[in-house]
Design a protein around this motif. Structure first.
Motif, PDB file in Angstrom:
ATOM      1  N   ALA A 149       0.816  -1.216   0.000  1.00 59.62           N
ATOM      2  CA  ALA A 149       0.000   0.000   0.000  1.00 59.62           C
ATOM      3  C   ALA A 149       0.850   1.267   0.000  1.00 59.62           C
ATOM      4  N   ILE A 150       2.115   1.196   0.456  1.00 59.29           N
ATOM      5  CA  ILE A 150       2.934   2.414   0.527  1.00 59.29           C
ATOM      6  C   ILE A 150       4.104   2.385  -0.452  1.00 59.29           C
ATOM      7  N   ARG A 151       4.130   1.406  -1.336  1.00 57.55           N
ATOM      8  CA  ARG A 151       5.254   1.284  -2.262  1.00 57.55           C
ATOM      9  C   ARG A 151       5.407   2.560  -3.091  1.00 57.55           C
ATOM     10  N   GLY A 152       6.616   3.075  -3.122  1.00 58.36           N
ATOM     11  CA  GLY A 152       6.894   4.285  -3.899  1.00 58.36           C
ATOM     12  C   GLY A 152       6.704   5.569  -3.134  1.00 58.36           C
ATOM     13  N   ALA A 153       6.098   5.506  -1.934  1.00 62.69           N
ATOM     14  CA  ALA A 153       5.885   6.719  -1.148  1.00 62.69           C
ATOM     15  C   ALA A 153       7.173   7.113  -0.425  1.00 62.69           C
ATOM     16  N   ASN A 154       7.295   8.403  -0.098  1.00 66.02           N
ATOM     17  CA  ASN A 154       8.476   8.898   0.602  1.00 66.02           C
ATOM     18  C   ASN A 154       8.069  10.117   1.430  1.00 66.02           C
ATOM     19  N   ALA A 155       8.601  10.215   2.644  1.00 67.43           N
ATOM     20  CA  ALA A 155       8.292  11.368   3.500  1.00 67.43           C
ATOM     21  C   ALA A 155       9.559  11.963   4.109  1.00 67.43           C
ATOM     22  N   ASP A 156      10.704  11.784   3.445  1.00 69.29           N
ATOM     23  CA  ASP A 156      11.945  12.338   3.977  1.00 69.29           C
ATOM     24  C   ASP A 156      11.869  13.854   4.131  1.00 69.29           C
ATOM     25  N   ASP A 157      11.132  14.523   3.218  1.00 68.71           N
ATOM     26  CA  ASP A 157      11.018  15.984   3.308  1.00 68.71           C
ATOM     27  C   ASP A 157      10.317  16.417   4.583  1.00 68.71           C
ATOM     28  N   MET A 158       9.362  15.611   5.058  1.00 67.18           N
ATOM     29  CA  MET A 158       8.654  15.946   6.292  1.00 67.18           C
ATOM     30  C   MET A 158       9.533  15.709   7.523  1.00 67.18           C
ATOM     31  N   VAL A 159      10.371  14.674   7.459  1.00 69.86           N
ATOM     32  CA  VAL A 159      11.338  14.437   8.541  1.00 69.86           C
ATOM     33  C   VAL A 159      12.312  15.612   8.611  1.00 69.86           C
ATOM     34  N   ALA A 160      12.857  16.013   7.460  1.00 74.81           N
ATOM     35  CA  ALA A 160      13.802  17.132   7.434  1.00 74.81           C
ATOM     36  C   ALA A 160      13.146  18.421   7.911  1.00 74.81           C
ATOM     37  N   LEU A 161      11.907  18.673   7.474  1.00 74.71           N
ATOM     38  CA  LEU A 161      11.189  19.897   7.848  1.00 74.71           C
ATOM     39  C   LEU A 161      11.069  20.032   9.358  1.00 74.71           C
ATOM     40  N   THR A 162      10.655  18.965  10.026  1.00 78.71           N
ATOM     41  CA  THR A 162      10.383  19.067  11.460  1.00 78.71           C
ATOM     42  C   THR A 162      11.649  19.002  12.305  1.00 78.71           C
ATOM     43  N   PHE A 163      12.550  18.061  11.996  1.00 77.62           N
ATOM     44  CA  PHE A 163      13.723  17.865  12.840  1.00 77.62           C
ATOM     45  C   PHE A 163      14.739  19.008  12.733  1.00 77.62           C
ATOM     46  N   THR A 164      14.696  19.792  11.666  1.00 76.68           N
ATOM     47  CA  THR A 164      15.621  20.919  11.534  1.00 76.68           C
ATOM     48  C   THR A 164      14.959  22.246  11.906  1.00 76.68           C
ATOM     49  N   SER A 165      13.757  22.196  12.418  1.00 75.70           N
ATOM     50  CA  SER A 165      13.021  23.424  12.725  1.00 75.70           C
ATOM     51  C   SER A 165      13.435  24.028  14.071  1.00 75.70           C
ATOM     52  N   ALA A 166      13.164  25.331  14.203  1.00 77.07           N
ATOM     53  CA  ALA A 166      13.348  25.993  15.495  1.00 77.07           C
ATOM     54  C   ALA A 166      12.416  25.376  16.536  1.00 77.07           C
ATOM     55  N   ASP A 167      11.237  24.950  16.107  1.00 76.26           N
ATOM     56  CA  ASP A 167      10.290  24.342  17.032  1.00 76.26           C
ATOM     57  C   ASP A 167      10.835  23.046  17.631  1.00 76.26           C
ATOM     58  N   PHE A 168      11.537  22.240  16.824  1.00 76.29           N
ATOM     59  CA  PHE A 168      12.098  21.003  17.365  1.00 76.29           C
ATOM     60  C   PHE A 168      13.165  21.310  18.408  1.00 76.29           C
ATOM     61  N   LYS A 169      14.035  22.285  18.126  1.00 74.65           N
ATOM     62  CA  LYS A 169      15.046  22.675  19.115  1.00 74.65           C
ATOM     63  C   LYS A 169      14.384  23.155  20.393  1.00 74.65           C
ATOM     64  N   GLU A 170      13.299  23.925  20.236  1.00 70.38           N
ATOM     65  CA  GLU A 170      12.555  24.402  21.410  1.00 70.38           C
ATOM     66  C   GLU A 170      11.904  23.248  22.152  1.00 70.38           C
ATOM     67  N   GLY A 171      11.343  22.279  21.412  1.00 66.30           N
ATOM     68  CA  GLY A 171      10.694  21.132  22.058  1.00 66.30           C
ATOM     69  C   GLY A 171      11.670  20.310  22.875  1.00 66.30           C
TER      70      GLY A 171
ATOM     71  N   LYS B  37       6.793  23.989  29.457  1.00 66.23           N
ATOM     72  CA  LYS B  37       5.953  23.901  28.268  1.00 66.23           C
ATOM     73  C   LYS B  37       6.646  24.600  27.100  1.00 66.23           C
ATOM     74  N   PRO B  38       6.706  23.940  25.926  1.00 68.47           N
ATOM     75  CA  PRO B  38       7.360  24.607  24.781  1.00 68.47           C
ATOM     76  C   PRO B  38       6.529  25.755  24.232  1.00 68.47           C
ATOM     77  N   VAL B  39       7.217  26.711  23.618  1.00 70.16           N
ATOM     78  CA  VAL B  39       6.571  27.841  22.952  1.00 70.16           C
ATOM     79  C   VAL B  39       6.758  27.637  21.448  1.00 70.16           C
ATOM     80  N   TRP B  40       5.701  27.255  20.752  1.00 71.26           N
ATOM     81  CA  TRP B  40       5.781  26.948  19.322  1.00 71.26           C
ATOM     82  C   TRP B  40       5.721  28.215  18.482  1.00 71.26           C
ATOM     83  N   GLN B  41       6.486  28.225  17.392  1.00 68.90           N
ATOM     84  CA  GLN B  41       6.494  29.383  16.477  1.00 68.90           C
ATOM     85  C   GLN B  41       6.103  28.999  15.054  1.00 68.90           C
ATOM     86  N   GLY B  42       6.038  27.689  14.769  1.00 75.17           N
ATOM     87  CA  GLY B  42       5.681  27.259  13.424  1.00 75.17           C
ATOM     88  C   GLY B  42       6.779  27.493  12.406  1.00 75.17           C
ATOM     89  N   ARG B  43       8.011  27.431  12.878  1.00 79.35           N
ATOM     90  CA  ARG B  43       9.141  27.590  11.938  1.00 79.35           C
ATOM     91  C   ARG B  43      10.352  26.793  12.422  1.00 79.35           C
TER      92      ARG B  43
END
Length: 262
Positions: free
Chosen positions: A225-247, A256-262
């Motif tokens: 059901a997931i053959r050919g799918a990829n979500a590496d861009d979503m991993v990179a987006l979140t783990f390199t974000s300011a929000d992840f460092k804050e979390g 409690k973290p203060v989220w900025q959406g970036r």
């Protein structure tokens, strides 16, 4: 990994009991613990003396409360995140692909990486204190891998999984049973472990090739059901974000973290 962070005991009837043993840290996984589980999965795959594998958490509070967050403080690039997800994915696949029947005996908190390990076991049973979930939207601000989204979606259905991700709530034992996430709820930890061993012995007495065929075929259906799918861009987006460092910082500072959406 210290020698006692994973305790392996062979029980009567060829049942291997593995205990995640960092109770003061809610059994949170170090990278070495993940690797130790993957290595044990490969070892018992070729060991005819082992008929079934039970994984449980030491102490009274947790199966495993995810990955030890202090290990994320060194993450600075997208490649760090992708390497992490590849590493954990390899370990989860090793457990999932182990030809021996696997049972997660869940007591207390089972979150994040703990939920991932329990989720790749063939059967999950719980004590009444179980709390299961992936509350990353209120803790770290990262994401699950594509493989883990597929696994949890197969267990819970996409709508329920989205609800749990969005609300960041934890599922308690009776609700988990009603959802089919666990098959049994036992009154306490002692009853949980006794039932896990009895269940493992029952399963171990059945035709091993039938069990292996069922396990392998169901995994192939999900992977198709997931053959050919990829979500590496979503991993990179979140783990390199300011929000992840804050979390990560907020988690370690117990605020409690203060989220900025970036």
């Amino acid at each position: 990994m210290t020698e006692d962070e994973l305790i392996h005991e062979v029980k009567e009837g060829g049942i291997l009991l593995t205990t995640l043993n960092r109770p003061k840290a809610m059994n949170a996984f170090t990278f070495a613990m993940y690797e130790g589980l993957g290595a044990k999965a490969a070892e018992i795959a070729g060991d005819p003396a082992i008929k079934a594998w039970i994984i449980t958490g030491g102490g009274e509070k947790a199966f495993a409360a995810g990955t030890d967050i202090s290990q994320f403080t060194s993450f600075t690039t997208a490649q760090h995140a992708l390497d992490y997800e590849e590493r954990i994915g390899r370990v989860l696949s090793a457990i999932e692909d182990c030809p021996k029947p696997t049972i997660a005996a869940i007591n207390g908190a089972c979150t994040g990486g703990g939920a991932g390990v329990a989720g790749v076991c063939d059967i999950r049973i719980a004590s009444a204190t179980m709390r299961f979930g992936v509350p990353i939207a209120r803790t770290l601000g990262n994401t699950l891998s594509l493989g883990n989204y597929a696994r949890f979606s197969a267990l819970l259905g996409p709508a329920r999984l989205l609800e749990l991700i969005y609300t960041a709530r934890l599922v308690e034992a009776e609700e988990a049973k009603s959802l089919g996430l666990v098959t049994e709820v036992l009154p306490d930890q002692a009853a949980l472990l006794a039932r896990a061993e009895a269940l493992a012995r029952t399963i171990a007495g059945h035709a091993p090739l039938t069990l292996r065929a069922a396990k392998t075929t169901l995994k192939r259906l999900r992977e198709h059901a997931i053959r050919g799918a990829n979500a590496d861009d979503m991993v990179a987006l979140t783990f390199t974000s300011a929000d992840f460092k804050e979390g990560v910082a907020a988690f370690l500072e117990k605020r409690k973290p203060v989220w900025q959406g970036r």
